[in-house]
Design a protein around this motif. Structure first.
Motif, PDB file in Angstrom:
ATOM      1  N   ASP A  25     101.967  26.500  99.740  1.00 14.83           N
ATOM      2  CA  ASP A  25     103.115  26.990 100.489  1.00 14.83           C
ATOM      3  C   ASP A  25     104.337  26.979  99.588  1.00 14.83           C
ATOM      4  OD1 ASP A  25     102.100  27.621 102.947  1.00 14.83           O
ATOM      5  OD2 ASP A  25     102.400  25.616 103.787  1.00 14.83           O
ATOM      6  N   VAL A  26     104.972  28.138  99.474  1.00 16.06           N
ATOM      7  CA  VAL A  26     106.197  28.249  98.700  1.00 16.06           C
ATOM      8  C   VAL A  26     107.294  28.678  99.658  1.00 16.06           C
ATOM      9  CG1 VAL A  26     107.350  29.466  96.832  1.00 16.06           C
ATOM     10  CG2 VAL A  26     104.920  28.929  96.642  1.00 16.06           C
ATOM     11  N   GLU A  27     108.317  27.864  99.743  1.00 17.24           N
ATOM     12  CA  GLU A  27     109.420  28.232 100.618  1.00 17.24           C
ATOM     13  C   GLU A  27     110.318  29.213  99.892  1.00 17.24           C
ATOM     14  OE1 GLU A  27     111.539  25.919 103.153  1.00 17.24           O
ATOM     15  OE2 GLU A  27     109.957  24.462 103.547  1.00 17.24           O
ATOM     16  N   GLU A  28     110.480  30.370 100.522  1.00 14.93           N
ATOM     17  CA  GLU A  28     111.332  31.397  99.947  1.00 14.93           C
ATOM     18  C   GLU A  28     112.766  31.165 100.412  1.00 14.93           C
ATOM     19  OE1 GLU A  28     111.716  36.234  99.798  1.00 14.93           O
ATOM     20  OE2 GLU A  28     110.037  35.326 100.840  1.00 14.93           O
ATOM     21  N   GLU A  29     113.706  31.414  99.524  1.00 15.65           N
ATOM     22  CA  GLU A  29     115.109  31.263  99.882  1.00 15.65           C
ATOM     23  C   GLU A  29     115.472  32.295 100.945  1.00 15.65           C
ATOM     24  OE1 GLU A  29     119.476  30.959  97.750  1.00 15.65           O
ATOM     25  OE2 GLU A  29     117.715  31.357  96.532  1.00 15.65           O
ATOM     26  N   SER A  30     116.207  31.840 101.955  1.00 20.01           N
ATOM     27  CA  SER A  30     116.594  32.739 103.037  1.00 20.01           C
ATOM     28  C   SER A  30     118.075  32.557 103.348  1.00 20.01           C
ATOM     29  CB  SER A  30     115.746  32.475 104.287  1.00 20.01           C
ATOM     30  OG  SER A  30     116.009  31.192 104.794  1.00 20.01           O
TER      31      SER A  30
ATOM     32  N   ASP B   4     117.165  33.980 110.620  1.00 21.77           N
ATOM     33  CA  ASP B   4     116.927  33.609 109.233  1.00 21.77           C
ATOM     34  C   ASP B   4     116.123  34.733 108.599  1.00 21.77           C
ATOM     35  OD1 ASP B   4     118.080  31.009 108.905  1.00 21.77           O
ATOM     36  OD2 ASP B   4     116.519  30.242 110.227  1.00 21.77           O
TER      37      ASP B   4
ATOM     38  N   PRO C  39     114.409  36.071 104.878  1.00 24.67           N
ATOM     39  CA  PRO C  39     114.139  35.832 103.458  1.00 24.67           C
ATOM     40  C   PRO C  39     114.947  36.817 102.612  1.00 24.67           C
ATOM     41  CG  PRO C  39     112.087  35.980 104.710  1.00 24.67           C
ATOM     42  CD  PRO C  39     113.200  36.390 105.634  1.00 24.67           C
TER      43      PRO C  39
END
Length: 170
Positions: free
Chosen positions: A22-27, A121, A123
């Motif tokens: 899991d990679v959290e994308e900047e949003s 929110d 991305p």
């Protein structure tokens, strides 16, 4: 399928699921609103508050985009009509519209909109650049676009909107 084959398949699936990272994308948060039937948004950090409809006191001799002032907990805030800056005809019959309190680097103001639809929110990778067919008067105000529920939403830059207003361009 015998039991050992089933065990092998389940083991392979578990291994494949463990390999997923899991990679959290900047949003960013966006405040989505309408002017007539068109959807627009400001970056959430530039909107300090969403106010319900309230009495706006007219100030004579001001540009068309400045419709008056409001009292927000003892502070006097100007209220601008975004319609003029964007070239959208206002709905003169409506008096029950919300106000977004916005702030730029050097100015803050209330911004009259028709409806506030949502705070979402998004991305950063979902934000598209402004379309090349953008009308000339919008080029300094629009920073991008997104799709929301199958509808295009135009992202506006609060600093540019307030600068255009203070320069008398609305």
């Amino acid at each position: 399928m015998n039991e050992s084959t089933l065990d092998q398949v389940l083991t392979q699936r578990r291994s494949a699921q463990e390999a997923v990272v899991d990679v959290e994308e900047e949003s960013t948060k966006l405040v989505v609103f309408t002017l007539r039937s068109q959807r627009y948004a400001f970056v959430g950090s530039s909107v300090t508050e969403v106010l319900g409809p309230r009495k706006i006191f007219a100030v004579p001799g001001c540009p068309a985009s400045l419709i008056g002032v409001i009292n927000v907990r003892g502070e006097i805030e100007s209220v601008i009509r975004l319609h003029e800056l964007l070239g959208v005809a206002p709905d003169a019959a409506r008096t029950d519209t919300p106000i977004l309190l916005g702030r730029g680097r050097s100015i803050r103001s209330g911004i009259l909109v028709d409806n506030v639809l949502d705070v979402i929110d998004v991305p950063l990778s979902n934000i598209l650049p402004p379309p090349p067919t953008l009308p000339e008067h919008l080029k300094g105000l629009v920073t991008g676009a997104i799709e929301q529920e199958g509808t295009s939403v135009t992202l506006l830059d609060m600093e540019s909107v307030l600068s255009h207003y203070s320069a008398g361009k609305g």
